[in-house]
Scaffold this motif. Structure first.
Motif, PDB file in Angstrom:
ATOM      1  N   ASP A   1      51.260  -1.509  52.750  1.00 18.04           N
ATOM      2  CA  ASP A   1      51.653  -1.085  51.416  1.00 18.04           C
ATOM      3  C   ASP A   1      51.744  -2.315  50.513  1.00 18.04           C
ATOM      4  O   ASP A   1      52.484  -3.257  50.807  1.00 18.04           O
TER       5      ASP A   1
ATOM      6  N   PHE B   1      64.186   1.440  66.150  1.00 17.10           N
ATOM      7  CA  PHE B   1      62.906   1.399  65.447  1.00 17.10           C
ATOM      8  C   PHE B   1      61.868   0.591  66.241  1.00 17.10           C
ATOM      9  O   PHE B   1      60.678   0.841  66.147  1.00 17.10           O
TER      10      PHE B   1
ATOM     11  N   ASN C   1      62.585   3.953  54.084  1.00 17.24           N
ATOM     12  CA  ASN C   1      61.189   4.377  54.186  1.00 17.24           C
ATOM     13  C   ASN C   1      60.655   4.034  55.579  1.00 17.24           C
ATOM     14  O   ASN C   1      59.755   3.203  55.722  1.00 17.24           O
ATOM     15  N   PRO C   2      61.206   4.664  56.611  1.00 17.42           N
ATOM     16  CA  PRO C   2      60.842   4.283  57.984  1.00 17.42           C
ATOM     17  C   PRO C   2      59.358   4.462  58.309  1.00 17.42           C
ATOM     18  O   PRO C   2      58.853   3.830  59.246  1.00 17.42           O
ATOM     19  N   GLU C   3      58.658   5.257  57.528  1.00 12.14           N
ATOM     20  CA  GLU C   3      57.218   5.426  57.757  1.00 12.14           C
ATOM     21  C   GLU C   3      56.455   4.135  57.504  1.00 12.14           C
ATOM     22  O   GLU C   3      55.313   3.980  57.953  1.00 12.14           O
ATOM     23  N   LEU C   4      57.084   3.174  56.810  1.00 11.78           N
ATOM     24  CA  LEU C   4      56.455   1.881  56.540  1.00 11.78           C
ATOM     25  C   LEU C   4      56.730   0.849  57.632  1.00 11.78           C
ATOM     26  O   LEU C   4      56.180  -0.243  57.611  1.00 11.78           O
ATOM     27  N   PHE C   5      57.578   1.210  58.588  1.00 14.53           N
ATOM     28  CA  PHE C   5      57.998   0.234  59.589  1.00 14.53           C
ATOM     29  C   PHE C   5      56.822  -0.329  60.392  1.00 14.53           C
ATOM     30  O   PHE C   5      56.748  -1.532  60.626  1.00 14.53           O
ATOM     31  N   SER C   6      55.910   0.501  60.789  1.00 12.91           N
ATOM     32  CA  SER C   6      54.763   0.050  61.583  1.00 12.91           C
ATOM     33  C   SER C   6      53.939  -0.995  60.832  1.00 12.91           C
ATOM     34  O   SER C   6      53.593  -2.045  61.393  1.00 12.91           O
ATOM     35  N   ASP C   7      53.631  -0.727  59.570  1.00 11.73           N
ATOM     36  CA  ASP C   7      52.891  -1.700  58.760  1.00 11.73           C
ATOM     37  C   ASP C   7      53.702  -2.977  58.547  1.00 11.73           C
ATOM     38  O   ASP C   7      53.169  -4.079  58.599  1.00 11.73           O
TER      39      ASP C   7
END
Length: 176
Positions: A2, A65, A29-35
């Protein structure tokens, strides 16, 4: 990654408020954790150490996480050379030692890295202190760690700062 997140990390500072603001963004915004984790793992990126600062705060709140990425984390920890990143990575190792059930291989990789950071000649005290504490936690499960840790702490005691000596005394007292 992002682009807004990358820009925020690149513009962040070591100040606690800056790190917390970015950590809160990831936590919300845990959906950004991987990135985000990809940046923290990319030791070739000039901002990876800033991502590590933020990662430390995120995992202090939500250590789980990291669970899906434990193998990657354990495989990457020896790649870090930036002292600023190492401080955060060693603290994360302490979190893992205290709160997450790891595989034997994961234990082994973290223990090995912590011993390496502990004996490195010009390493920073904070990294060594977190390594000592993590090794103490791992020593509760592996009986070979305490004798080795005692030996290193005793031999290196006179070479280090007051902060190192304080942590060494604390852990040596607990071991005995």
């Amino acid at each position: 990654m992002d682009s807004e997140l990358y820009k925020n990390i690149a513009n962040s500072t070591a100040h606690r408020a800056s790190r917390e603001q970015n950590a809160d963004f990831i936590l919300n915004n845990p959906e950004l954790f991987s990135d985000f984790l990809k940046l923290a793992f990319d030791t070739n990126d000039k901002n990876h150490h800033k991502a590590c600062w933020i990662l430390e705060l995120v995992l202090e709140e939500k250590i789980h996480f990291l669970t899906p990425f434990l193998n990657q984390f354990c495989n990457k920890i020896t790649n870090y050379t930036n002292e600023s990143a190492l401080r955060s990575i060693s603290k994360i190792c302490l979190f893992l030692a205290k709160h997450i059930s790891l595989s034997k291989i994961q234990d082994q990789k973290i223990i090995e890295a912590c011993f390496d950071w502990l004996i490195i000649e010009n390493g920073k005290v904070a990294t060594k202190a977190y390594s000592i504490r993590a090794l103490f936690e791992f020593g509760k499960k592996s009986d070979w760690i305490y004798p080795e840790l005692q030996r290193i702490l005793s031999e290196d005691y006179v070479k280090h700062s007051a902060a190192y000596k304080a942590v060494a005394r604390e852990v040596l007292k607990k071991i005995k």
